[in-house]
Design a protein around this motif. Sequence first.
Motif, mmCIF file in Angstrom:
data_model
loop_
_atom_site.group_PDB
_atom_site.id
_atom_site.type_symbol
_atom_site.label_atom_id
_atom_site.label_comp_id
_atom_site.label_asym_id
_atom_site.label_seq_id
_atom_site.Cartn_x
_atom_site.Cartn_y
_atom_site.Cartn_z
ATOM 1 N N MET A 7 -3.590 12.869 2.781
ATOM 2 C CA MET A 7 -3.112 12.950 4.159
ATOM 3 C C MET A 7 -4.065 12.291 5.132
ATOM 4 N N ASP A 8 -5.305 12.037 4.718
ATOM 5 C CA ASP A 8 -6.277 11.387 5.591
ATOM 6 C C ASP A 8 -6.132 9.868 5.594
ATOM 7 N N ILE A 9 -5.337 9.328 4.701
ATOM 8 C CA ILE A 9 -5.188 7.872 4.640
ATOM 9 C C ILE A 9 -4.325 7.377 5.792
ATOM 10 N N ALA B 101 0.815 -1.218 0.000
ATOM 11 C CA ALA B 101 0.000 0.000 0.000
ATOM 12 C C ALA B 101 0.847 1.264 0.000
ATOM 13 N N ASP B 102 2.083 1.183 0.498
ATOM 14 C CA ASP B 102 2.878 2.400 0.686
ATOM 15 C C ASP B 102 3.095 3.150 -0.623
ATOM 16 N N ILE B 103 3.538 2.434 -1.658
ATOM 17 C CA ILE B 103 3.860 3.140 -2.898
ATOM 18 C C ILE B 103 2.598 3.675 -3.569
ATOM 19 N N SER C 52 -11.053 5.808 15.247
ATOM 20 C CA SER C 52 -10.551 5.727 16.616
ATOM 21 C C SER C 52 -9.781 7.002 16.962
ATOM 22 N N TYR C 53 -8.878 7.376 16.077
ATOM 23 C CA TYR C 53 -8.064 8.583 16.258
ATOM 24 C C TYR C 53 -8.801 9.759 15.624
ATOM 25 N N SER D 287 -5.449 4.093 10.479
ATOM 26 C CA SER D 287 -4.752 4.058 9.200
ATOM 27 C C SER D 287 -5.556 3.248 8.197
ATOM 28 N N GLY D 288 -5.488 3.654 6.933
ATOM 29 C CA GLY D 288 -6.149 2.911 5.878
ATOM 30 C C GLY D 288 -7.043 3.786 5.029
ATOM 31 N N ILE D 289 -7.871 3.129 4.242
ATOM 32 C CA ILE D 289 -8.745 3.853 3.315
ATOM 33 C C ILE D 289 -9.894 4.499 4.066
#
Length: 731
Positions: free
Chosen positions: A245-247, A213-215, A541-542, A533-535
């Motif tokens: 930036m929201d991912i 997912a990083d790239i 949670s955060y 983190s993620g889509i």
Amino acid sequence: MTEATRTTTDQTTAHTQPDRSVSPALAQDHSHDHAIGSPSRVQRRHLEHAGRVVRWTLAALAVLWLSFCTAIGPCYWFGNGIADWNGTNTVFFLVAAIIYTLILLALVRVGGGLPPLPSALDAVLHRVAARFHALGSRHWFQRLNAPLRAMARGWHRFASTRFARTVTRGWRTMRTACPRIVMRCTGSWLGLALILFVGWLWVPVTLLSAFGADIRSQTREFSWAWNQWTGLQQPYTGFFAFVPMDIYPTAHYLWPQDPTYLTDQHNIVLTVVYGAVAAASRYFTGSNDAGYVLLSALQFLFAVFCCAATMHRFFNLPWIAASDTAGIPPSEPGGTAEDYPHAAARAGVWPRVLTILFFLVCPIPVFATISLTKSPLFAFAFVWWFGIAYQLHMTRGGHGGQARRLPRNTFIAGIASACVMLVSAKYAWYVLFAQAIIMLIADRRRWKTYLAILLLPAVILHGGLMMLVASGKVINGDPIESRGIQLQQIARVAQLNPSGIPKDAADKLAPIFNLDQMGESYFQQDADPVKSSGIQSKKVSYKWRSVTKEDMADFNSAWWQIVRANPVIALDAFLAECFGYFDVADLPYVSMDYYVTSDYVDNTAWIGQWQPQWRHDIARFARDWGKIPVLGWVTHGNFYVILTLLIGAAEVVRRRWRTLAWHMPLLLLMGVMITSPANNFERHMLPVTFVFCFLLLTYWRESRRRVTTADDGREHDAHGGRDRDVADPQD
């Protein structure tokens, strides 16, 4: 002269004459003990005893930690936590402690030039083996007597034939020629690079590229930034918008007022390079795939270069002439260059063959050559840097000797390797800064060299990043990323004992986290779900959209209150996130074959359709091999982490302080593993895994010289000669 007078005279002479069995500088120190007010012999012995206790205590702590991590594994595989500890775990702990202790003792003995086992124990084992062999021979001999005689007669008849004599001559020729061929082919950097290139070539040809997912996030991030640079107005589109930036996510309070879309979540330089290549690929081919293949090919060539250069340094010692033993520095106190004749010898056939086989066969380095995530690039650059550090270690000069200057090309290579590490992983800044401080203490004569190849690149690149962040051109990474252990502890308490959270702590965390969602998203192997983190479709949670810098100021206070109120659950959360790095039986949470067959690869325009069956078969083969007990351990990064820690403990016991000084990054990288968001994430172990063979070769090479130990006051020959009494060496 009376007998008493003669005895007194002999004692006085023994104190004033230098001992020929120790170095001249050390003897001079002994002769001036009273003149310069140095500690007496009794005081020195007390200090040596205290130092020995401290060294063995550190080694014992390493063994206990490894044994404990091995024993608690089943508690987190099948149970709820450390409260499930029972007699089986105790047995695991004791067995692991015995095995690790025996390995450590064997390493310490080998480091002193002795056989791995004491002579008395070795003799007992031989007698026991002989007794069992004799019993077994009597039992089976009667049954196998006739078949064995028939086989012997057949062998003798075969051995007398011309074909058998031809085979024997061919075998002898091969035994003579193969070592020469190996030494000839691995005697230069170019030969090693060619071996690695040919041996690894099937990876980029048949698998093309590997990524996760990083790239994809980096490519999307660069695309938004490129659109803005080319005149497309892209304001932040509101509170409920979803931008790159929201991912991760990155808290909105870190976003500058003027819209910008580049972040330092993944190192900014790597993001720009990956994104630019993918953008060019889309422009010319209509998809990112060609860009990903090109990036993997470039990383493959970089891996060949780094590994070949480091192998050349460790195998061939190119800075030392064949007859040059002067200036070879001893690694332990009390040694001299004359005690170190074997270190100048180049590595033999077996170290070369085993090291090359590891890189060509083990799935970890094989898959890492084309995996487009930050850790492999950092790991290969670290291998390059590790070889340069070894050259610095070996050319520092002996006691009073002149340290050698690095050649210009090697000096430039040191700077380049540090720069690649810095642009690939953010934690490289901390590793290089700490290592610069250590080397400035351990090798003060070459302080300029260490400032240039360690500290200066870190300061320039890190300082440049801070300037970009301050100017609003780049969004800094969210500090929540470094709080993985704390987040896991809070989330585990929120899941298992929500009523145990103190009200004051809950009030302080309310602007930062939704505690109900935090408990639901808790996963003991990975902190990413807790960080949201993620889509876009994820549990919030955060509260990254609304949290402020002032809210984060109360985070540590709230966390500490929760830990104090729930110590067992907090301990479980900590251990569950890091024990796998030190438990040899724990399977990787994410192994390197994941990047070969990830959904991101399968869903590409055409990479996933290039020999898909072969891609999945080779990944399945690596996973199946890793699941084999014992034999599969060599495919797991934690196997090499554990052995590296034991070798480090043996170096502490053997007082190889100067060797330990340039091995300290390995310990720092273990700290990075513990604080990383996931447990037993294999890509975090790549640097330690890649340099393990070189670490082992270093320990073996430094153990070949005749050493003077401070533990028993005797000098041992590396070839098993008799011991003889010598004076204790001093630091």
